[in-house]
Scaffold this motif. Structure first.
Motif, PDB file in Angstrom:
ATOM      1  N   ALA A 169       0.710  -1.254  -0.103  1.00 64.23           N
ATOM      2  CA  ALA A 169       0.169   0.078  -0.112  1.00 64.23           C
ATOM      3  C   ALA A 169       0.890   1.109   0.097  1.00 64.23           C
ATOM      4  O   ALA A 169       0.647   2.287  -0.857  1.00 64.23           O
ATOM      5  N   ARG A 170       1.818   1.164   0.766  1.00 66.90           N
ATOM      6  CA  ARG A 170       2.794   2.504   0.923  1.00 66.90           C
ATOM      7  C   ARG A 170       3.986   2.508  -0.192  1.00 66.90           C
ATOM      8  O   ARG A 170       3.989   3.453  -0.850  1.00 66.90           O
ATOM      9  N   VAL A 173       2.211   0.978  -4.156  1.00 68.28           N
ATOM     10  CA  VAL A 173       1.160   2.092  -4.463  1.00 68.28           C
ATOM     11  C   VAL A 173       1.489   3.467  -4.577  1.00 68.28           C
ATOM     12  O   VAL A 173       1.754   4.130  -5.574  1.00 68.28           O
ATOM     13  N   LEU A 174       1.480   3.982  -3.416  1.00 66.42           N
ATOM     14  CA  LEU A 174       1.917   5.403  -2.985  1.00 66.42           C
ATOM     15  C   LEU A 174       3.423   5.858  -3.594  1.00 66.42           C
ATOM     16  O   LEU A 174       3.399   6.760  -4.346  1.00 66.42           O
ATOM     17  N   SER A 190      -3.818   4.707  -2.877  1.00 61.73           N
ATOM     18  CA  SER A 190      -3.019   3.747  -1.631  1.00 61.73           C
ATOM     19  C   SER A 190      -3.924   3.858  -0.442  1.00 61.73           C
ATOM     20  O   SER A 190      -3.891   2.608   0.269  1.00 61.73           O
ATOM     21  N   GLY A 215       0.846   7.065   5.114  1.00 61.87           N
ATOM     22  CA  GLY A 215       1.582   7.735   3.804  1.00 61.87           C
ATOM     23  C   GLY A 215       2.399   8.584   4.235  1.00 61.87           C
ATOM     24  O   GLY A 215       3.421   8.971   3.655  1.00 61.87           O
TER      25      GLY A 215
END
Length: 248
Positions: A169-170, A173-174, A190, A215
């Protein structure tokens, strides 16, 4: 051809090229999730073979828990790391030895997450929206019957999840989308992904906000270390509370 981007920098290059590269990354993310799903399906099939249906025996429950961990580590950790290495963005999915700055940001992030969770719970409770109250994602009593299963579950929740969820996720994606789509779209995607990883209606909004907080921690520190530490602390507290509730 293509744009030259720093791993944590602002978008550079033509909008069309950035958009295409971003969509390609999303496609790779969907492939990672598909691998995760296939491992889950395989695990379910093995459990069905062992228990003849829903996991009830100690062996079946262990296979279920270990399968969940393996799916995450392969689909949301190993594959994203390999993909970003090939794209020359390995640094966005990386950890380092914790520094004092990492500790400060991790503690601050953890406190902020719980503050947000408290306010959110207070609002939905006052509004009488019981269905929107956050629920534990590990409230299955079967998982707390056998000591071996509880230990495997603790390792999954406390150790494995903060690693592969932050990597995906971090980092993936981010960190992966930011150079192509910019800060806000990368945050939105994200956070939505992180929220979706916790399949509970009441967790959608608070976990999306938690994803934003993690994030910020990730981008401000430049590695996954502090975000993973905050995630680790959150899961330790949550798992401990669930354990006390289930065994009390």
């Amino acid at each position: 051809m293509g744009s030259q981007n720093t791993e944590f920098g602002e978008p550079r290059g033509s909008p069309e090229d950035r958009g295409l590269q971003g969509f390609r990354l999303v496609g790779w993310g969907l492939l990672c999730t598909l691998v995760w799903l296939l491992i889950i399906i395989l695990t379910t099939a093995i459990v069905t073979e062992v228990d003849g249906g829903e996991a009830t025996s100690e062996t079946g429950l262990l296979i279920f828990v270990v399968g969940q961990g393996l799916a995450g580590l392969v689909g949301w950790f190993a594959l994203p790391l390999l993909i970003m290495r090939r794209r020359g963005q390995r640094g966005v999915v990386a950890w380092r030895k914790p520094t004092s700055t990492d500790v400060v940001w991790a503690v601050g992030g953890l406190i902020t997450i719980y503050a947000v969770l408290f306010v959110y719970t207070l609002i939905v409770t006052s509004a009488g929206a019981d269905s929107l109250e956050p629920q534990s994602t590990i409230d299955d009593k079967r998982l707390f019957v056998h000591p071996s299963v509880m230990i495997a579950l603790a390792v999954l929740v406390v150790v494995c999840a903060p690693i592969y969820e932050e990597a995906f996720a971090r980092g993936f994606v981010l960190g992966g989308l930011r150079p192509h789509w910019g800060l806000i779209p990368a945050f939105v995607v994200s956070s939505a992904v992180f929220s979706a990883l916790h399949a509970d209606l009441g967790s959608l909004i608070p976990f999306a906000l938690a994803g934003v907080i993690l994030g910020v921690v990730y981008l401000r520190t430049g590695s996954l270390t502090a975000a993973s530490m905050a995630h680790f602390g959150f899961n330790v507290i949550g798992f401990s509370a669930t354990l006390v509730q289930q065994l009390g």
